[in-house]
Write an enzyme that holds these catalytic residues in place. Sequence first.
Site, PDB file in Angstrom:
ATOM      1  N   TRP A  93      71.297  51.024  54.294  1.00  0.00           N
ATOM      2  CA  TRP A  93      69.866  50.683  54.839  1.00  0.00           C
ATOM      3  C   TRP A  93      69.171  51.612  55.848  1.00  0.00           C
ATOM      4  O   TRP A  93      68.332  51.088  56.611  1.00  0.00           O
ATOM      5  CB  TRP A  93      69.772  49.144  55.215  1.00  0.00           C
ATOM      6  CG  TRP A  93      70.068  48.446  53.902  1.00  0.00           C
ATOM      7  CD1 TRP A  93      70.106  48.827  52.610  1.00  0.00           C
ATOM      8  CD2 TRP A  93      70.074  46.892  53.636  1.00  0.00           C
ATOM      9  NE1 TRP A  93      70.134  47.949  51.826  1.00  0.00           N
ATOM     10  CE2 TRP A  93      70.436  46.518  52.492  1.00  0.00           C
ATOM     11  CE3 TRP A  93      69.999  45.917  54.957  1.00  0.00           C
ATOM     12  CZ2 TRP A  93      70.474  45.198  51.890  1.00  0.00           C
ATOM     13  CZ3 TRP A  93      70.141  44.685  54.413  1.00  0.00           C
ATOM     14  CH2 TRP A  93      70.312  44.260  53.079  1.00  0.00           C
ATOM     15  N   HIS A  98      78.759  38.496  53.098  1.00  0.00           N
ATOM     16  CA  HIS A  98      77.655  38.068  52.428  1.00  0.00           C
ATOM     17  C   HIS A  98      77.013  39.097  51.304  1.00  0.00           C
ATOM     18  O   HIS A  98      77.262  40.424  51.933  1.00  0.00           O
ATOM     19  CB  HIS A  98      76.592  37.466  53.133  1.00  0.00           C
ATOM     20  CG  HIS A  98      75.321  37.397  52.424  1.00  0.00           C
ATOM     21  ND1 HIS A  98      75.270  36.311  51.519  1.00  0.00           N
ATOM     22  CD2 HIS A  98      74.296  37.824  52.438  1.00  0.00           C
ATOM     23  CE1 HIS A  98      74.172  36.194  51.011  1.00  0.00           C
ATOM     24  NE2 HIS A  98      73.183  37.290  51.479  1.00  0.00           N
ATOM     25  N   SER A 142      70.382  34.054  59.955  1.00  0.00           N
ATOM     26  CA  SER A 142      69.305  33.843  60.582  1.00  0.00           C
ATOM     27  C   SER A 142      68.551  32.665  60.095  1.00  0.00           C
ATOM     28  O   SER A 142      68.496  32.134  59.229  1.00  0.00           O
ATOM     29  CB  SER A 142      68.276  35.205  60.287  1.00  0.00           C
ATOM     30  OG  SER A 142      68.029  35.195  59.070  1.00  0.00           O
ATOM     31  N   LYS A 173      68.388  44.681  43.015  1.00  0.00           N
ATOM     32  CA  LYS A 173      68.493  45.714  43.604  1.00  0.00           C
ATOM     33  C   LYS A 173      67.837  46.916  42.484  1.00  0.00           C
ATOM     34  O   LYS A 173      68.445  46.789  41.394  1.00  0.00           O
ATOM     35  CB  LYS A 173      69.462  46.296  44.216  1.00  0.00           C
ATOM     36  CG  LYS A 173      69.907  45.440  45.590  1.00  0.00           C
ATOM     37  CD  LYS A 173      68.779  45.380  46.519  1.00  0.00           C
ATOM     38  CE  LYS A 173      69.204  44.726  47.634  1.00  0.00           C
ATOM     39  NZ  LYS A 173      70.330  45.073  48.781  1.00  0.00           N
ATOM     40  N   HIS A 219      64.376  33.378  48.989  1.00  0.00           N
ATOM     41  CA  HIS A 219      62.955  34.378  48.738  1.00  0.00           C
ATOM     42  C   HIS A 219      61.745  33.513  48.114  1.00  0.00           C
ATOM     43  O   HIS A 219      60.702  34.300  48.035  1.00  0.00           O
ATOM     44  CB  HIS A 219      63.624  35.444  47.865  1.00  0.00           C
ATOM     45  CG  HIS A 219      64.659  36.355  48.417  1.00  0.00           C
ATOM     46  ND1 HIS A 219      65.765  35.951  48.287  1.00  0.00           N
ATOM     47  CD2 HIS A 219      64.697  37.210  49.349  1.00  0.00           C
ATOM     48  CE1 HIS A 219      66.401  36.992  48.700  1.00  0.00           C
ATOM     49  NE2 HIS A 219      65.875  37.487  49.680  1.00  0.00           N
ATOM     50  N   CYS A 274      58.978  44.155  54.463  1.00  0.00           N
ATOM     51  CA  CYS A 274      59.120  45.484  54.641  1.00  0.00           C
ATOM     52  C   CYS A 274      60.055  45.666  55.877  1.00  0.00           C
ATOM     53  O   CYS A 274      60.419  44.739  56.631  1.00  0.00           O
ATOM     54  CB  CYS A 274      57.826  46.083  55.379  1.00  0.00           C
ATOM     55  SG  CYS A 274      56.122  45.935  54.326  1.00  0.00           S
TER      56      CYS A 274
END
Length: 774
Positions: free
Chosen positions: A577, A657, A449, A118, A710, A532
């Site tokens: 967020w 997480h 997910s 981050k 990723h 995004c």
Amino acid sequence: MLTQNLGYPRIGSQRELKKASEQYWAGKITARQLLQTGKTIRQQNWQLQKETGIDLIPCNDFSFYDQVLDTCLMVGAIPQRYHSLMEKKQLPDIDLLFAMARGYQQEGFDITAMEMTKWFDTNYHYIVPEFTAGQQFSLLSNKARNEFLEARQQGVNAKPVLLGPISFLLLGKEKEEGFHRLGLIRNLLPVYLQVLKNLDEVNAHYIQFDEPCLALNLSEGEREVVVKTYQEIRNRFPHLHIILASYFECYGNNLATVLKLPVQTIHLDLVRCPSQLQDILATDFVRTKTNLSLGLVDGRNIWKNDFRHSLQLIDAAVEKIGSERVWISPSCSLLHSPCDLELETDETILTPEIKQWLAFAKQKVAEVVTLKQLAARENIEYTTIRWRENIQASESRASSALIHNPGVKKRVSAITEKDASRNSVFAVRKLQQRVSLALPLFPTTTIGSFPQTAEVRSWRAKLKKGALTQASYDSLIAKETEEAIRWQEDIGIDVFVHGEFERNDMVEYFGEQLDGFTFSANGWVQSYGSRCVKPPIIYGDVSRPQPMTLRWTSFAQSLTSRWVKGMLTGPVTILQWSFVRNDQPRSETCTQIALAIRDEVLDLENAGIRIIQIDEPAIREGLPLRTENWQEYLQWAVRAFRISASVVKDDTQIHTHMCYSEFNDIIRHIADMDADVITIECSRSQMELLDAFADFRYPNEIGPGVYDIHSPRVPSKEEMLALMHKANAVVPADQLWVNPDCGLKTRHWEETRKALVEMVSAANQLRLEVSVTA
């Protein structure tokens, strides 16, 4: 009095860059077409700022992936594992950039991506530079020069933006022991000097150096390096106008050093730290010739600027140092803001009442110019209208009935310590959970997910447009969920997830069902690469009118005898967020969200869901940049998580997480969260992040990620085994879970299936090894 901007959103107002990048990765467009998309976005951004009246317009703030990664290419900081791609494949810069960011697995090559983490306390991710003791640097990319020439050809008064050499080194990692990366400044600075020489030769005059690490607690030795570095830049280029920009916090104990640096302009983030202006104006700085750039317009939130407050700060500065030394600017790059509020035309999504309180990047640029005109008493008729509109919006927001809910405030005030504590300590809970859950050693799971295909996303779009009925949509989601359950049964995963096919985003999905939230249709911001997000807008008190996840979680559990995790986003992450209201403390808003999540947790448990994951990937990024402010934040952030989780019985297992983070300095507070299981992203760091848990002797269970979601590359069973062996060397086997780094929403099914089959196989091999050893 000049105006400047520090940076502009690079994704395009319609996410053109995301779409073009993903098309390029899929082989659907050429590199030339992708590069043209980038050029079009840059030129549109420059023209917009020019027409609005910004005096100094940033260039080289654009990136196809990440500005830190761009700097790696600029200075030739290319990790050794990519050299074969440069030598044998002779990849062009754009492909090398993507290989470093995403990994490269084709044509016989299998190269892992660079680590990602981050960007300070934001939800933006940057690629972490890698350094070795003998690191050499060389000028590899002329992007800064080329984009300056491109902007000048368009008639733009452009100001190249460079990530400063100090921050570039401090944001990186040593990949071997025996040296400190800041010592590499001797090798790095000559490359920066060459970049400046190239810019000087094409008549660039203003150069912006971003040194956000000056907002951190630097040591005396580190500050000495800062002074020597910028003195050398000044000695070599005394005629260049150097703008030093730091943001997200005060300069703190670095302030005295910063004020003495031989630079022409110093930027202040007066949104995050307005008090630093008076601190500076009370020093001998007022007798120097250095300019102050006042960062007055919030570059990280979406609320309109309070012109009255900003003008007070401008007037205070002008009174002490004169208007010619005062610049007006956003607080930081507008990278963190959506592009344009004018695109929000659907009043069923964003109501006119709330919309009038907001400003996106385009509007923020206009606010900067208006503030200058108001302060200088220019364009009186126009600015008077803007002034009245601003005051009216501010007063409308302060008095709106939408904002306050007395019932929510009463519930927050009634919270006790018992509400933030589990019934028993972990050692007791663990025994009960082992009996009730009956999971094997090295249990396997995923983070939440599964891939959201274009087809799944199209169902949601058709539902919104009325082209698909709710019943038809629900039927399709049910079918997709059942297929995911059956597939997990087939490959032998131990703890299932339902796949989250009904969810658009891990924060937006919850915000849509909570009172006090609203949304935009086009308020996208970059998280990393082509990823995004469209953050919710928290405008008022938060509450949960009805269950949010119960239906689909219960449905999935009804399909199988295996455990299905309830999947929730935690209060700190929802806060971090989102675009958060700025009229009350963030801690108050976070506690309100925690109570809403607590209600959901209880509903899930009552429905028979015995494993519930409350994701808090953002808890580390929410840390204030200065360590003296950490304790206050961690106290309310950890308490919010515990409020959300502590309502369950001992035999219900709570997971959390966390995404790419450094845990060493907050490991005790992570332990204080008291989650039964924590899963963390570890694969890109080769399990380095696990050292903090081992050194602390973290008592609860841990799932270190064994493959990087990723990146599109598929890791082998042997690669995952090697990572788990590293983990098992520092963490006992009975504490370890096996899982991916993060959720799989952005991946494709083909690679996901292959990777998870390998992961389950690795876990089975681990169990066999332990049984043989025993």
